[in-house]
Design an enzyme around this catalytic site. Sequence first.
Site, PDB file in Angstrom:
ATOM      1  N   ASP A   1      -2.445 -12.111  16.299  1.00  0.00           N
ATOM      2  CA  ASP A   1      -1.757 -13.400  16.454  1.00  0.00           C
ATOM      3  C   ASP A   1      -0.913 -13.742  15.236  1.00  0.00           C
ATOM      4  O   ASP A   1       0.152 -14.348  15.365  1.00  0.00           O
ATOM      5  CB  ASP A   1      -2.766 -14.521  16.713  1.00  0.00           C
ATOM      6  CG  ASP A   1      -3.051 -14.703  18.198  1.00  0.00           C
ATOM      7  OD1 ASP A   1      -2.185 -14.338  19.005  1.00  0.00           O
ATOM      8  OD2 ASP A   1      -4.134 -15.201  18.541  1.00  0.00           O
TER       9      ASP A   1
ATOM     10  N   GLU B   1      -4.812 -16.836  11.465  1.00  0.00           N
ATOM     11  CA  GLU B   1      -3.919 -16.160  12.406  1.00  0.00           C
ATOM     12  C   GLU B   1      -2.666 -16.981  12.711  1.00  0.00           C
ATOM     13  O   GLU B   1      -1.881 -16.629  13.588  1.00  0.00           O
ATOM     14  CB  GLU B   1      -4.674 -15.822  13.702  1.00  0.00           C
ATOM     15  CG  GLU B   1      -5.510 -16.954  14.247  1.00  0.00           C
ATOM     16  CD  GLU B   1      -6.490 -16.504  15.326  1.00  0.00           C
ATOM     17  OE1 GLU B   1      -6.292 -15.424  15.909  1.00  0.00           O
ATOM     18  OE2 GLU B   1      -7.450 -17.246  15.589  1.00  0.00           O
TER      19      GLU B   1
ATOM     20  N   HIS C   1      -5.877  -7.167  29.763  1.00  0.00           N
ATOM     21  CA  HIS C   1      -7.219  -6.882  30.260  1.00  0.00           C
ATOM     22  C   HIS C   1      -7.428  -5.377  30.415  1.00  0.00           C
ATOM     23  O   HIS C   1      -8.477  -4.833  30.057  1.00  0.00           O
ATOM     24  CB  HIS C   1      -7.431  -7.586  31.603  1.00  0.00           C
ATOM     25  CG  HIS C   1      -8.845  -7.565  32.076  1.00  0.00           C
ATOM     26  ND1 HIS C   1      -9.770  -8.497  31.696  1.00  0.00           N
ATOM     27  CD2 HIS C   1      -9.499  -6.688  32.870  1.00  0.00           C
ATOM     28  CE1 HIS C   1     -10.937  -8.220  32.254  1.00  0.00           C
ATOM     29  NE2 HIS C   1     -10.797  -7.122  32.978  1.00  0.00           N
TER      30      HIS C   1
ATOM     31  N   CYS D   1      -9.710  -8.306  11.190  1.00  0.00           N
ATOM     32  CA  CYS D   1     -10.329  -7.909  12.459  1.00  0.00           C
ATOM     33  C   CYS D   1      -9.298  -7.627  13.542  1.00  0.00           C
ATOM     34  O   CYS D   1      -9.649  -7.386  14.695  1.00  0.00           O
ATOM     35  CB  CYS D   1     -11.305  -8.978  12.941  1.00  0.00           C
ATOM     36  SG  CYS D   1     -10.547 -10.579  13.270  1.00  0.00           S
TER      37      CYS D   1
END
Length: 575
Positions: free
Chosen positions: A460, A436, A195, A507
């Site tokens: 990922d 991913e 975060h 991305c």
Amino acid sequence: MSFVLHGVGVSSGIAIGHAHLASHAALEVAHHIVPPGQVSNEISRLDTAFTAVREELEALHASVVSGPAAAEYGAFLDLHRMILDDPTLSTAAKAYIAQNQCNAEWAITQQMDVLMAQFEEIEDVYLRERKTDVIQVVERVLKVLLGHPGYIPPILKRDGDSVLVAHDLSPADVIQYRQHSFTAFLTDLGGLTSHTAIVARSLNIPSIVALHHARRLIRDNDVLIVDGTQGVVIVDPDEHVLAEYRLRQSQLELEKQKLKRIKTTVAATLDGTMVELYANIELPSDVEQVKENGATGIGLFRSEFLFLNRSTLPDEDEQFEAYRTVARKMRGLPVTIRTFDLGADKNLDSAKRVAANPALGLRAIRLSLAEPQMFNTQLRAILRASRYGQIRILVPMLSSVAEITQTLHLIENAKQSLRQEKISFDESIQIGGMVEIPAAALSLDVFMRKLDFLSIGTNDLIQYTLAIDRADDSVAHLYDSLHPAVLRLVAHIIRSANRTGIPVAVCGEIAGDIIFTRLLLGFGLRLFSMHPAQLLTVKREVLRSSLPDIMPFTRKILKSDDPDKIHALLTKLNS
């Protein structure tokens, strides 16, 4: 005495300023038996702490009445106030003190366990995971009891800027800290996608996480040099080092100004190959930064950020307004909305205890398919917004044809419900899938038959290919974007899509890293999507590149199994 700390740089740049230490409280508190005559004092201490936290939350609520994500933050704070006033926590904790003759700190943590057990019985996955908020409320109470109030008074103006040094940051902390003009963030915990890292990148300030002992070793008001590019913190540097980094800081600022000159330049290589540079966003307010950096579309709208830090799920109208706002602001340019990717690293840190292996658990499309009503609400909102711009739907973490079939069926159901209500939408809206998971990369044929476009989520994909938890800094050194298997897998996906004529984008983090720009061009990539702040740097690299010069290096890199040779070839490629 000057010393250096090393961590993981998550937002590049150089900052120089004074340390501002953020307090934190541990939930492992001591258990004391208090004399009978002191029991009432402990209850009073707890009452005082609850009152202080209530005032903190009210002050925070007042500070976010306007601005980006005000509604989301306000709802999040309302939930914390509700938890604070829950008799299971407050009244029961005082009764626990009286019954067990214990200290207030121990009583509140015991009642926290009771309340969390109640959350565990809730069937709804999203609401069940709100027990994270219980922990954060209790942590605030503990800070007051331990003499470390959580609300930060205004920082006095002084020479230089303030560098925030924290053990970790919760969303409530972020609300407070974003009111101040911090020049950098430093935390002991966290990873590339924590975060803190996301917030730092969105604020475009240098940030380093996974420093482990920064909060303990750095003293308040220490002079700090933060090199977010190298992941280095220099504490109390001498004048020579300061002068050197001030020079570097000036050079970086000059480079930023120069980059603005190419904002409107068409992204094309020296040999005339056209490249599209899209931006990744978390909230509608990020669109301004997208436009400032000249992106030609949004390749990834992480819609889950509309769901975080709040007590209730956003309803259809709220989501519709958010998606429509972005579509309108982009004025016909592509807007790719990823359906919510909740779970794993999108949970708050303390919620990671919910599952033994959250990255492998009920997350992303798995959660959407398990919660069809919540998914339908989002799909209807996206479809309704599609008439206001060029919106596309991107589905995360697909791994099988069964998931694709189920997803397309639910999208068709959402379309049909809108048709019945005579609500217009883009009937030809494109549906794409994220690649991913290695299983998806190795099953591309069926993906390309059933979907309109692909987007490679390299964060990922690397994690699952190498079996490395990307949020765990203890194995961060094993997370290798240049691993031969990773490079071959990414090249395979891009080349397979290009052969079939299916549009493909990257991305993940490597899309915005100029070390990879030429290599990805050599793989055949023509659509990059990254954080807006990285876009002009990548564009400059594209403008300097020539595909005929790139291809020989690309072939050699893909053939090599030697990490040292790969790094050497990549250095030559980028020279």
